[in-house]
Design a protein around this motif. Structure first.
Motif, PDB file in Angstrom:
ATOM      1  N   VAL A 100       1.022  -1.085   0.139  1.00  0.00           N
ATOM      2  CA  VAL A 100      -0.014   0.027   0.241  1.00  0.00           C
ATOM      3  C   VAL A 100       0.763   1.310   0.121  1.00  0.00           C
ATOM      4  O   VAL A 100       0.470   2.247  -0.698  1.00  0.00           O
ATOM      5  CB  VAL A 100      -0.914   0.026   1.168  1.00  0.00           C
ATOM      6  CG1 VAL A 100      -1.688   1.290   1.242  1.00  0.00           C
ATOM      7  CG2 VAL A 100      -1.787  -1.013   1.044  1.00  0.00           C
ATOM      8  N   ALA A 101       2.114   1.119   0.751  1.00  0.00           N
ATOM      9  CA  ALA A 101       2.782   2.268   0.630  1.00  0.00           C
ATOM     10  C   ALA A 101       3.408   2.676  -0.801  1.00  0.00           C
ATOM     11  O   ALA A 101       3.547   3.965  -1.251  1.00  0.00           O
ATOM     12  CB  ALA A 101       3.972   2.009   1.740  1.00  0.00           C
ATOM     13  N   ALA A 102       3.865   1.573  -1.581  1.00  0.00           N
ATOM     14  CA  ALA A 102       4.107   1.586  -2.789  1.00  0.00           C
ATOM     15  C   ALA A 102       3.118   2.439  -3.571  1.00  0.00           C
ATOM     16  O   ALA A 102       3.394   3.374  -4.518  1.00  0.00           O
ATOM     17  CB  ALA A 102       4.531   0.333  -3.447  1.00  0.00           C
ATOM     18  N   ILE A 103       1.911   2.052  -3.498  1.00  0.00           N
ATOM     19  CA  ILE A 103       0.861   2.713  -4.274  1.00  0.00           C
ATOM     20  C   ILE A 103       0.515   3.942  -3.934  1.00  0.00           C
ATOM     21  O   ILE A 103       0.656   5.035  -4.653  1.00  0.00           O
ATOM     22  CB  ILE A 103      -0.613   2.077  -3.965  1.00  0.00           C
ATOM     23  CG1 ILE A 103      -0.587   0.527  -4.490  1.00  0.00           C
ATOM     24  CG2 ILE A 103      -1.728   2.598  -4.391  1.00  0.00           C
ATOM     25  CD1 ILE A 103      -1.889  -0.326  -4.052  1.00  0.00           C
ATOM     26  N   ILE A 104       0.473   4.525  -2.503  1.00  0.00           N
ATOM     27  CA  ILE A 104       0.029   5.856  -1.996  1.00  0.00           C
ATOM     28  C   ILE A 104       1.318   6.809  -2.452  1.00  0.00           C
ATOM     29  O   ILE A 104       1.282   7.870  -2.430  1.00  0.00           O
ATOM     30  CB  ILE A 104       0.050   6.042  -0.733  1.00  0.00           C
ATOM     31  CG1 ILE A 104       0.944   5.412   0.176  1.00  0.00           C
ATOM     32  CG2 ILE A 104      -1.699   5.310  -0.327  1.00  0.00           C
ATOM     33  CD1 ILE A 104       1.502   6.477   0.822  1.00  0.00           C
ATOM     34  N   ALA A 105       2.814   6.235  -2.306  1.00  0.00           N
ATOM     35  CA  ALA A 105       3.576   7.106  -2.872  1.00  0.00           C
ATOM     36  C   ALA A 105       3.537   7.795  -4.365  1.00  0.00           C
ATOM     37  O   ALA A 105       4.236   8.852  -4.518  1.00  0.00           O
ATOM     38  CB  ALA A 105       5.096   6.489  -2.721  1.00  0.00           C
ATOM     39  N   ARG A 106       2.831   7.126  -5.186  1.00  0.00           N
ATOM     40  CA  ARG A 106       2.564   7.596  -6.636  1.00  0.00           C
ATOM     41  C   ARG A 106       1.346   8.388  -6.671  1.00  0.00           C
ATOM     42  O   ARG A 106       0.971   8.840  -7.680  1.00  0.00           O
ATOM     43  CB  ARG A 106       2.418   6.289  -7.428  1.00  0.00           C
ATOM     44  CG  ARG A 106       3.359   5.264  -7.259  1.00  0.00           C
ATOM     45  CD  ARG A 106       4.660   5.672  -7.830  1.00  0.00           C
ATOM     46  NE  ARG A 106       4.919   5.869  -9.192  1.00  0.00           N
ATOM     47  CZ  ARG A 106       5.674   6.560  -9.668  1.00  0.00           C
ATOM     48  NH1 ARG A 106       6.585   7.343  -8.840  1.00  0.00           N
ATOM     49  NH2 ARG A 106       5.878   6.842 -10.842  1.00  0.00           N
ATOM     50  N   ALA A 107       0.766   8.720  -5.369  1.00  0.00           N
ATOM     51  CA  ALA A 107      -0.527   9.452  -5.521  1.00  0.00           C
ATOM     52  C   ALA A 107      -0.257  10.889  -4.818  1.00  0.00           C
ATOM     53  O   ALA A 107       0.516  11.125  -4.056  1.00  0.00           O
ATOM     54  CB  ALA A 107      -1.698   8.696  -4.773  1.00  0.00           C
ATOM     55  N   MET A 108      -1.472  11.547  -4.484  1.00  0.00           N
ATOM     56  CA  MET A 108      -1.382  12.823  -4.102  1.00  0.00           C
ATOM     57  C   MET A 108      -1.937  12.559  -2.384  1.00  0.00           C
ATOM     58  O   MET A 108      -2.374  11.405  -2.109  1.00  0.00           O
ATOM     59  CB  MET A 108      -2.103  13.938  -4.412  1.00  0.00           C
ATOM     60  CG  MET A 108      -1.903  14.196  -6.197  1.00  0.00           C
ATOM     61  SD  MET A 108      -2.866  15.678  -6.497  1.00  0.00           S
ATOM     62  CE  MET A 108      -4.678  14.966  -6.421  1.00  0.00           C
ATOM     63  N   THR A 109      -1.775  13.582  -1.656  1.00  0.00           N
ATOM     64  CA  THR A 109      -2.408  13.321  -0.243  1.00  0.00           C
ATOM     65  C   THR A 109      -1.999  12.087   0.388  1.00  0.00           C
ATOM     66  O   THR A 109      -2.695  11.330   0.758  1.00  0.00           O
ATOM     67  CB  THR A 109      -4.178  13.579  -0.141  1.00  0.00           C
ATOM     68  OG1 THR A 109      -4.450  12.499  -0.855  1.00  0.00           O
ATOM     69  CG2 THR A 109      -4.470  14.902  -0.759  1.00  0.00           C
ATOM     70  N   ARG A 110      -0.715  11.827   0.619  1.00  0.00           N
ATOM     71  CA  ARG A 110      -0.277  10.704   0.846  1.00  0.00           C
ATOM     72  C   ARG A 110      -0.424  10.074   2.098  1.00  0.00           C
ATOM     73  O   ARG A 110      -1.122   9.021   2.476  1.00  0.00           O
ATOM     74  CB  ARG A 110       1.505  10.447   0.506  1.00  0.00           C
ATOM     75  CG  ARG A 110       2.035  10.402  -0.746  1.00  0.00           C
ATOM     76  CD  ARG A 110       3.194  10.985  -0.899  1.00  0.00           C
ATOM     77  NE  ARG A 110       3.503  11.285  -2.355  1.00  0.00           N
ATOM     78  CZ  ARG A 110       4.753  11.907  -2.907  1.00  0.00           C
ATOM     79  NH1 ARG A 110       5.135  12.698  -1.968  1.00  0.00           N
ATOM     80  NH2 ARG A 110       4.567  12.213  -4.091  1.00  0.00           N
ATOM     81  N   GLY A 111      -0.204  10.891   3.152  1.00  0.00           N
ATOM     82  CA  GLY A 111      -0.376  10.629   4.583  1.00  0.00           C
ATOM     83  C   GLY A 111      -1.962   9.900   4.924  1.00  0.00           C
ATOM     84  O   GLY A 111      -1.864   8.808   5.524  1.00  0.00           O
ATOM     85  N   ALA A 112      -2.980  10.916   4.571  1.00  0.00           N
ATOM     86  CA  ALA A 112      -4.259  10.575   4.651  1.00  0.00           C
ATOM     87  C   ALA A 112      -4.619   9.388   3.974  1.00  0.00           C
ATOM     88  O   ALA A 112      -5.222   8.323   4.378  1.00  0.00           O
ATOM     89  CB  ALA A 112      -5.171  11.408   4.233  1.00  0.00           C
ATOM     90  N   LEU A 113      -4.107   8.968   2.730  1.00  0.00           N
ATOM     91  CA  LEU A 113      -4.420   7.989   1.790  1.00  0.00           C
ATOM     92  C   LEU A 113      -3.959   6.700   2.383  1.00  0.00           C
ATOM     93  O   LEU A 113      -4.416   5.569   2.085  1.00  0.00           O
ATOM     94  CB  LEU A 113      -3.939   8.197   0.463  1.00  0.00           C
ATOM     95  CG  LEU A 113      -4.711   7.480  -0.853  1.00  0.00           C
ATOM     96  CD1 LEU A 113      -6.223   8.033  -0.809  1.00  0.00           C
ATOM     97  CD2 LEU A 113      -3.951   7.826  -2.013  1.00  0.00           C
ATOM     98  N   PHE A 114      -2.604   6.669   2.852  1.00  0.00           N
ATOM     99  CA  PHE A 114      -1.984   5.517   3.602  1.00  0.00           C
ATOM    100  C   PHE A 114      -3.179   4.913   4.619  1.00  0.00           C
ATOM    101  O   PHE A 114      -3.357   3.654   4.384  1.00  0.00           O
ATOM    102  CB  PHE A 114      -0.733   5.846   4.094  1.00  0.00           C
ATOM    103  CG  PHE A 114       0.147   4.681   4.587  1.00  0.00           C
ATOM    104  CD1 PHE A 114       0.417   3.605   3.668  1.00  0.00           C
ATOM    105  CD2 PHE A 114       0.317   4.689   5.840  1.00  0.00           C
ATOM    106  CE1 PHE A 114       0.996   2.495   4.129  1.00  0.00           C
ATOM    107  CE2 PHE A 114       1.266   3.297   6.306  1.00  0.00           C
ATOM    108  CZ  PHE A 114       1.339   2.343   5.463  1.00  0.00           C
ATOM    109  N   ALA A 115      -3.468   5.529   5.236  1.00  0.00           N
ATOM    110  CA  ALA A 115      -4.527   4.997   6.445  1.00  0.00           C
ATOM    111  C   ALA A 115      -5.725   4.542   5.889  1.00  0.00           C
ATOM    112  O   ALA A 115      -6.076   3.359   6.138  1.00  0.00           O
ATOM    113  CB  ALA A 115      -4.762   5.895   7.537  1.00  0.00           C
TER     114      ALA A 115
END
Lengths: 222, 227
Positions: free
Chosen positions: B155-170
């Protein structure tokens, strides 16, 4: 008349028949309060369609990753959206049944818990989609997440309710593999499953076409 | 195969070295865990909960602390590559599977370090009788931690490529982790109450979940990484 029009008309008659049969053809089952057992004809098919939709979404996602054809991305997104809608319907019909049988809309029964998590997973799928501006990257990342999510589904639907004690009535294909239902119940339930599946296919194709038009317009604006 | 492992170890060692320069992930994980543990221990302590309820409630608290601590820090491995713009260089110097395995090893190490500090403290402060079946406790923590690391890494690999990373990770991790956390709590409670049969069941569920996630992540990671 075109084939699709005949099919739509047939689906209308079929679903009307299912609704009529659900209320008049079968008797209320023993061991259930009042008429509550009739909800099985609407609750089980919506749950089935939601799982089917998530399967379609997973398969489309895999196909997208192999071919990189945006059409598959549209299919995956539309199927997830419909899956979410039908999962909400299954949750609501389940909660109504729970209110009648167990006197509470919600009691964190394992089945209720697993469907709540299922709703969360697919809500997260759309959160991810809205967080990636580039369409190709969005499609690829969403496809990966859809596959990850689909891998979690069997654990929620099959493992969690098996490990924990549940009030939920036996699923049709239960542990013994036997069918406890009255034969009329089986007939109407199968008819209803077929009808709901047809309904899903129809809505899905409309939604896919709509999404394609929407995307084309967006590209024209850009 | 051995070259893959060597590359992966090199990636993990590189991550460890840069981590010790800033200690961002370590601080996030450790401080989060210690703060929540202090809050829980201060307000609940060992005696606020009735004897019979203790195994369940305290196991749930333990996993809540581990879960949220890992959500606070385990996304750093990939996010920092994007933030410092080192991802393209890493793409050139190591194959995608080596990167994935290296990052997974790093996250596993981080989680193991967290558990080694947190769990004994939790046992001491909360009076959870886990030491009676020490081997089973280690098995449950290892199986749960392994699956936790696998899921958070992908999931960290996915969110690293998106915006608003911190919130999206959770948002993306929590629903995938929920079944796992349910099994882990069940297993830990089984250890605490001495019901080994429950521990077996939850171990089986956790190991199969973790195993499937390993296969799926390994297959899908090159897609995310190359995107």
């Amino acid at each position: 008349m075109k084939f699709s029009n005949i099919a739509k008309f047939f689906l209308l008659v079929w679903m009307l028949g299912v609704i009529w049969a659900a209320f008049y053809y079968v008797q209320p089952a023993e061991g259930f309060i009042g008429q509550s057992s009739r909800i099985v004809f609407f609750h089980v098919p919506t749950a089935w369609v939601s799982v089917l939709a998530f399967l379609v979404s997973c398969v489309s996602s895999i196909q997208y990753l192999r071919t990189r054809d945006p059409e598959h991305d549209i299919r995956a997104a539309v199927a997830s959206r419909l899956g979410l809608l039908f999962a909400v319907l299954a949750t609501v019909t389940g909660a109504i049944f729970a209110r009648i049988m167990w006197n509470a809309y919600w009691n964190w029964d394992p089945r209720q818990t697993s469907i709540a998590i299922l709703l969360l997973i697919y809500a997260a799928y759309f959160a991810l989609r809205s967080a990636v501006p580039d369409p190709e990257r969005r499609a690829a990342l969403a496809a990966v997440y859809a596959i990850l999510a689909f891998v979690t589904v069997p654990f929620l639907v099959f493992v969690v309710p098996r490990i924990y004690w549940s009030l939920h009535p036996d699923t049709i294909i239960n542990v013994r593999g036997a069918n406890d239902f009255d034969s009329r119940y089986t007939q109407v339930l199968l008819a209803s499953l077929a009808g709901f599946t047809g309904l899903f296919v129809w809505i899905n194709s409309i939604d896919c076409r709509l999404d394609k038009i929407r995307r084309r317009r967006q590209e024209e604006v850009l | 195969m051995s070259s893959l492992l060597a590359e992966a170890l090199a990636v993990a060692a590189k991550d460890l070295r840069t981590e010790f320069r800033t200690r961002v992930a370590l601080n996030a994980l450790g401080l989060f865990a210690l703060t929540t543990l202090a809050a829980v221990s201060y307000t609940i302590g060992p005696y606020r909960i009735a004897e019979a309820d203790r195994p369940y409630l305290l196991s749930a608290l333990l996993w809540v602390v581990i879960l949220f601590a890992s959500l606070a820090g385990l996304d750093r491995t990939f996010v920092k590559e994007e933030e410092s713009h080192t991802a393209p260089l890493l793409r050139l110097s190591a194959g995608p599977h080596a990167v994935w395995l290296g990052k997974l090893l790093f996250n596993l190490g981080l989680l193991a370090a967290l558990m080694v500090i947190l769990v004994p403290l939790f046992i001491v402060l909360m009076g959870l009788p886990l030491v009676l079946h020490f081997g089973w406790l280690v098995a449950v923590l290892a199986a749960g931690g392994f699956a936790l690391a696998v899921i958070t890494t992908i999931v960290a690999a996915i969110i690293a490529r998106a915006m608003t990373r911190g919130a999206l990770f959770a948002v993306l991790s929590l629903p995938l982790l929920l079944p796992l956390v349910i099994f882990a709590i069940q297993g830990t409670a089984g250890v605490a109450s001495g019901e080994i049969e429950i521990v077996h069941q939850s171990l089986r569920a956790m190991i199969s979940f973790g195993g499937i996630m390993v296969v799926v992540s390994a297959a899908l990671f090159p897609v995310i990484w190359g995107e």
